[in-house]
Design an enzyme around this catalytic site. Structure first.
Site, PDB file in Angstrom:
ATOM      1  N   HIS A 256       0.832  -1.209   0.000  1.00  0.00           N
ATOM      2  CA  HIS A 256       0.000   0.000   0.000  1.00  0.00           C
ATOM      3  C   HIS A 256       0.864   1.254   0.000  1.00  0.00           C
ATOM      4  O   HIS A 256       0.676   2.159  -0.826  1.00  0.00           O
ATOM      5  CB  HIS A 256      -0.911  -0.029   1.231  1.00  0.00           C
ATOM      6  N   GLU A 257       1.815   1.311   0.917  1.00  0.00           N
ATOM      7  CA  GLU A 257       2.660   2.509   1.010  1.00  0.00           C
ATOM      8  C   GLU A 257       3.589   2.631  -0.192  1.00  0.00           C
ATOM      9  O   GLU A 257       3.930   3.747  -0.601  1.00  0.00           O
ATOM     10  CB  GLU A 257       3.456   2.497   2.313  1.00  0.00           C
ATOM     11  N   HIS A 260       1.852   4.652  -2.789  1.00  0.00           N
ATOM     12  CA  HIS A 260       2.039   6.091  -2.562  1.00  0.00           C
ATOM     13  C   HIS A 260       3.436   6.534  -2.981  1.00  0.00           C
ATOM     14  O   HIS A 260       3.618   7.552  -3.669  1.00  0.00           O
ATOM     15  CB  HIS A 260       1.848   6.413  -1.076  1.00  0.00           C
ATOM     16  N   GLU A 286      -4.396   7.939  -3.203  1.00  0.00           N
ATOM     17  CA  GLU A 286      -4.943   6.712  -2.634  1.00  0.00           C
ATOM     18  C   GLU A 286      -5.299   5.709  -3.722  1.00  0.00           C
ATOM     19  O   GLU A 286      -5.242   4.491  -3.502  1.00  0.00           O
ATOM     20  CB  GLU A 286      -6.153   7.024  -1.762  1.00  0.00           C
TER      21      GLU A 286
END
EC number: 3.4.17.19
Length: 491
Positions: A256-257, A260, A286
């Site tokens: 997830h990170e 980003h 996001e």
């Protein structure tokens, strides 16, 4: 030197100082000794005071007045748009208020962390009430008679409104609730169990970061209470967390990170330390983290490859084959924590926060009523009661640092990711065969070329429309979720 050249030189220095301030925040979350918190609050307040002064420097207004946008190319006009928006917004906020907020929210983060550890809402409530008071004051200054919450949203997702999101989320909530209820009635995969070495988790998580294109020469992976990504350009850092009973927490927080971080790393180097050198909005940001984590990272093809990596890292961990592993990774189960929620239920967590924070900002909900309101809504949406405050109203850091208007961008990002995934799958018909080998490059390159490289060049909705060929809509996301979970749970 033209007025535009002078403005951009000044802006680059401001952007650089903003990166330094961000590094102070990263350090506070990862390595700073706890006893340094009072001094760090003073340091961050001082940085915010300097940044605020630069953002409202009268010369910025003079340069803006002197520049004829018609003489600029597309990049110059986009820079001007961002600088003017920032200047107009920041000029409305009194410097004393900006400094007070920076100091309070730095200190508030530590108070929240201690209250969360103690499961004591009363220890945080007075500070939260003060944060809300100052944020409401800031919102009123920005709104200039308009909707205070909309003014806050504009910080994170320019061009959207609370009413727009209410309509979108209102269409999502009953569909998600109905699908969730059907899944809970069905027989599904069992949860993973065992003791998974945390060192092995971190080794595998760094392997996954590289597999998804994270450039470790311009980044690093550390541990923190709340996973996050920090920085842009040549220094983009991420954090994750480990739990010996739940390796997926670590692995998928990292993916997830990385979504980003890859966005920030892949923005055109031409935009470094300019207003275009960051992700254009939190919703678009996001969309990258969620499509990396879910549509790619939790796909049947990629989890087949990940199953082999898990066996290499942990030996026999009780899952028989790739098909069972796909079900385990996507298992829908009871839980309280948003960041640990499965793909199906995640948006219900966000919608809860969206409604509560709008009520807090409007004054319809008081801090003294917040815990009860949270617990009542949670039980209505999820069917069971919150057991303790750290699993409820104290679980997220966002309100402690004044991030009102941020939560809805999580679900908006999911909506954007649904649109992008639909377009990406059409453009890459052989994607699953590549993902089955652990090769994400076609997917990440497609996202890099169609979304990430543009940085702040276009407005948020325009980025998604250009990449996906359609106006943002919740329909692709809901269709994807129905198909996926109906298959896993034989609905």
């Amino acid at each position: 030197m033209t007025a535009y050249d002078d403005l951009m030189a000044f802006t680059r220095d401001t952007q650089a100082l903003g990166q330094v301030a961000g590094r102070l925040g990263w350090d506070q979350e990862t390595m700073m000794p706890r006893g340094a918190a009072p001094q760090r609050a003073e340091e961050m307040a001082a940085m915010e005071s300097i940044l605020h002064a630069r953002r409202i420097d009268p010369r910025v207004g003079e340069w803006l007045e002197a520049i004829d946008p018609k003489t600029l190319d597309e990049v110059g006009q986009a820079n001007l748009r961002h600088i003017r928006r920032s200047f107009d917004r920041t000029s409305k906020i009194p410097a004393a208020l900006a400094t007070r907020l920076a100091k309070l929210t730095s200190a508030s983060q530590g108070i929240w962390a201690e209250a969360r550890e103690a499961d004591d809402v009363s220890a945080f409530a007075p500070t939260l009430a003060e944060v809300i008071m100052l944020k409401r004051e800031e919102g009123q200054a920005l709104a200039a008679g308009g909707d205070v919450y909309d003014a806050m949203l504009d910080d994170y997702e320019p061009g959207t409104s609370g009413a727009d999101l209410e309509a979108m989320f209102g269409a999502m909530r009953p569909v998600l609730s109905e699908l969730r209820a059907a899944v809970r009635e069905a027989k599904g995969p069992e949860a993973i169990s065992g003791d998974f070495d945390e060192g092995a988790q971190m080794k595998l998580t760094r392997q996954l970061a590289k597999a998804f294109g994270y450039d470790m020469t311009r980044g690093r992976v550390d541990k923190a209470v709340h996973p996050f990504s920090s920085g842009s350009g040549m220094d983009v850092r991420i954090t994750t967390r480990t739990n010996p009973a739940d390796p997926f927490n670590c692995l998928y927080s990292t993916i997830h990170e990385v979504g980003h971080a890859a966005y920030e790393q892949n923005i055109s180097s031409d935009y470094l330390l300019t207003p275009l050198g960051n992700g254009v909005s939190m919703g678009v940001h996001e969309s990258q983290s969620r499509i990396y984590e879910n549509q790619i990272g939790r796909s049947r093809a990629f989890t087949g490859w990940l199953f082999g990596q898990m066996k290499d890292a942990f030996g026999d961990f009780g899952v028989k084959n790739e098909d069972d592993f796909y079900g385990v990774v996507n298992r829908v189960g009871d839980g309280y924590i948003r960041t640990e929620a499965d793909e199906l239920q995640y948006n219900l967590h966000v919608l809860l926060r969206f409604d509560l924070e709008r009520a807090l900002m409007s004054g319809d909900l008081q801090v003294s009523e917040l815990e009860t309101a949270w617990n009542d809504r949670f039980e209505a949406d999820f069917g069971y009661a919150v057991d303790k405050a750290s699993n409820g109203v104290l679980q997220d850091v966002h309100w402690s640092v004044g991030l009102f208007g941020y939560f809805p961008t999580y679900s908006l990002g999911n909506v954007y990711a649904g649109c992008l995934n639909e377009a990406m799958r059409k453009a890459l018909p052989n994607l699953d065969a590549e993902l089955a080998k652990g090769d994400t490059s076609s997917a990440t390159n497609w996202l890099g070329a169609n979304v990430q490289t543009h940085g702040g060049l276009y407005e948020p909705r325009a980025v998604i429309e250009q990449a996906s060929g359609q106006a943002p809509s919740e329909a692709p996301l809901l269709g994807y979720l129905k198909e996926k979970f109906s298959g896993i749970y034989n609905l």
